[in-house]
Design an enzyme around this catalytic site. Structure first.
Site, PDB file in Angstrom:
ATOM      1  N   ARG A   1      35.211  40.405  40.818  1.00  0.00           N
ATOM      2  CA  ARG A   1      33.905  40.910  40.098  1.00  0.00           C
ATOM      3  C   ARG A   1      32.776  40.103  41.053  1.00  0.00           C
ATOM      4  O   ARG A   1      31.740  40.497  40.964  1.00  0.00           O
ATOM      5  CB  ARG A   1      33.767  40.665  38.985  1.00  0.00           C
ATOM      6  CG  ARG A   1      34.304  41.305  37.916  1.00  0.00           C
ATOM      7  CD  ARG A   1      33.764  41.514  36.422  1.00  0.00           C
ATOM      8  NE  ARG A   1      33.775  40.127  35.759  1.00  0.00           N
ATOM      9  CZ  ARG A   1      33.102  39.958  34.456  1.00  0.00           C
ATOM     10  NH1 ARG A   1      32.572  41.005  33.954  1.00  0.00           N
ATOM     11  NH2 ARG A   1      32.873  38.785  33.995  1.00  0.00           N
ATOM     12  N   ASP A   2      33.165  39.187  41.982  1.00  0.00           N
ATOM     13  CA  ASP A   2      32.292  38.426  42.684  1.00  0.00           C
ATOM     14  C   ASP A   2      32.852  38.113  44.295  1.00  0.00           C
ATOM     15  O   ASP A   2      32.483  37.149  44.730  1.00  0.00           O
ATOM     16  CB  ASP A   2      31.678  37.197  42.004  1.00  0.00           C
ATOM     17  CG  ASP A   2      30.273  36.955  42.544  1.00  0.00           C
ATOM     18  OD1 ASP A   2      29.716  37.588  43.140  1.00  0.00           O
ATOM     19  OD2 ASP A   2      30.029  35.651  42.526  1.00  0.00           O
ATOM     20  N   LEU A   3      33.240  39.288  44.912  1.00  0.00           N
ATOM     21  CA  LEU A   3      33.899  38.995  46.524  1.00  0.00           C
ATOM     22  C   LEU A   3      32.375  39.287  47.178  1.00  0.00           C
ATOM     23  O   LEU A   3      31.861  40.054  46.981  1.00  0.00           O
ATOM     24  CB  LEU A   3      34.933  40.117  46.622  1.00  0.00           C
ATOM     25  CG  LEU A   3      36.207  39.928  45.928  1.00  0.00           C
ATOM     26  CD1 LEU A   3      37.012  41.080  46.037  1.00  0.00           C
ATOM     27  CD2 LEU A   3      37.013  38.580  46.293  1.00  0.00           C
TER      28      LEU A   3
END
Length: 357
Positions: A96-98
């Site tokens: 969810r936060d690449l």
């Protein structure tokens, strides 16, 4: 409380991830009222720092280096996506936060993913997103993540496409004078301009970026393995160039050096803009500059986008120059810094001159 819950989730998930392309978590515990997490030390830089250096020095990242970094990211993400619980059941992890800020590159050329603090998995101990809300870094979010829809692992593939676009072009896929503008661009689902940039710089990768960033989830690659196989098929047609370690050695003198003495030295810790007795304006300008070249993880309520759009339309009716300031809260270990960010375009090449090969 939410920060602690995120740390616990990250420790539980990260403690199960043992791969050369993922930062290792060794221990999580509590001393008195304070929680701690012991992690692998990577002597190097965030990928975002390398991209910022390329922009500042007006030079492209070599194509071969971009591909190598991307392939290593794929290897780490495939492993994370395949994580199972004790019974062998997939936990369906979604990072969810690449983003470049969550990728570390060591001086020796190792590439490692980190920050699974907001990762979603079926066996998460705590829920850290409110109903109808979403967490992540807006400029790398998939359309479904911006909308606050249920996510599967293909949302991470969209973020990978956004990172690959930046590796190739030194620009964010969607740009504008505010994060709200960028998020509306993502929701508009028109990726023609990002693909034009990739085609101009590295045409062999255009179909990869197009499939990764397909607005419709079902039009993307099925999983990370499919991306790896597609990249391997492209390998013979890719231009030669230096390896990552060789390139880092070449540009090493231009990159920041870590503080080795274990403290802040005689200069003390960084000042907080706006603190008593400080000249806040120069520090705010420097913080704003950093904010344009890096991105922050935030919690959003997508239902407010419509209201933001209406308010922006009202602001456009005001005299020229009104409503142009965005206040960006930057979380710092030592406290909270507020930086006033002017109306410059977010996501564009900040290096000034056109990069050279």
């Amino acid at each position: 409380a939410q920060v602690v819950k995120a740390l616990i989730n990250e420790a539980r998930l990260g403690g199960q991830l043992h791969h050369k392309n993922i930062v290792e978590i060794y221990e999580f515990g509590q001393v008195g009222a304070h929680f701690f997490m012991a992690m692998e030390h990577v002597d190097g830089w965030e990928l975002g720092e390398l991209l910022s250096n390329c922009r500042e020095k007006s030079r492209w990242m070599p194509r071969s280096v971009s591909v190598e970094i991307f392939m290593e990211m794929l290897n780490g993400l495939e492993y994370a996506h395949s994580l199972t619980d004790e019974s062998g059941t997939p936990v369906n992890m979604v990072h969810r936060d690449l983003k470049p800020g969550n990728v570390l590159v060591s001086r020796g050329g190792d590439v490692k993913l980190l920050d699974f603090g907001i990762a979603k998995a079926d066996n998460n101990l705590y829920k850290t997103s409110a109903d109808g809300g979403t967490k992540g870094t807006p400029v790398y979010m998939s359309p479904e993540q911006v909308r606050g829809d249920a996510l599967d692992q293909r949302s991470d593939l969209y973020a990978l496409g956004a990172v690959l676009h930046e590796l190739v072009t030194l620009q964010l896929p969607f740009q504008g004078d505010s994060l709200i503008t960028i998020m509306h661009g993502i929701l508009a689902a028109d990726i023609s301009r990002p693909l034009e940039r990739v085609r101009a710089r590295f045409p062999q990768l255009e179909p990869i970026v197009a499939k990764l960033m397909a607005p419709a989830v079902d039009d993307r690659f099925a999983n990370v393995r499919a991306v790896i196989e597609a990249m391997r098929e492209l390998r013979p047609s890719l231009p030669p160039g230096p390896g990552l370690a060789e390139w880092l050695e070449e540009i090493g003198n231009d990159l920041s050096r870590p503080r080795m003495e274990g403290d802040w030295g005689s200069a003390g810790p960084p000042s907080i803009p706006g603190a008593a007795g400080e000249d806040a304006e120069p520090q705010a300008r420097e913080a704003a500059k950093r904010a344009r070249s890096t991105t922050q993880t935030v919690a959003l309520n997508p239902t407010t986008l419509g209201g933001q759009k209406r308010r922006r339309k009202k602001q456009e009716e005001q005299p020229k120059g009104a409503g142009k300031t965005i206040v960006l809260a930057i979380a710092v270990v030592a406290g909270l810094a507020l930086a006033a960010v002017g109306g410059s375009q977010l996501g564009k090449n900040e290096g000034g001159a056109e990069p050279i090969d």
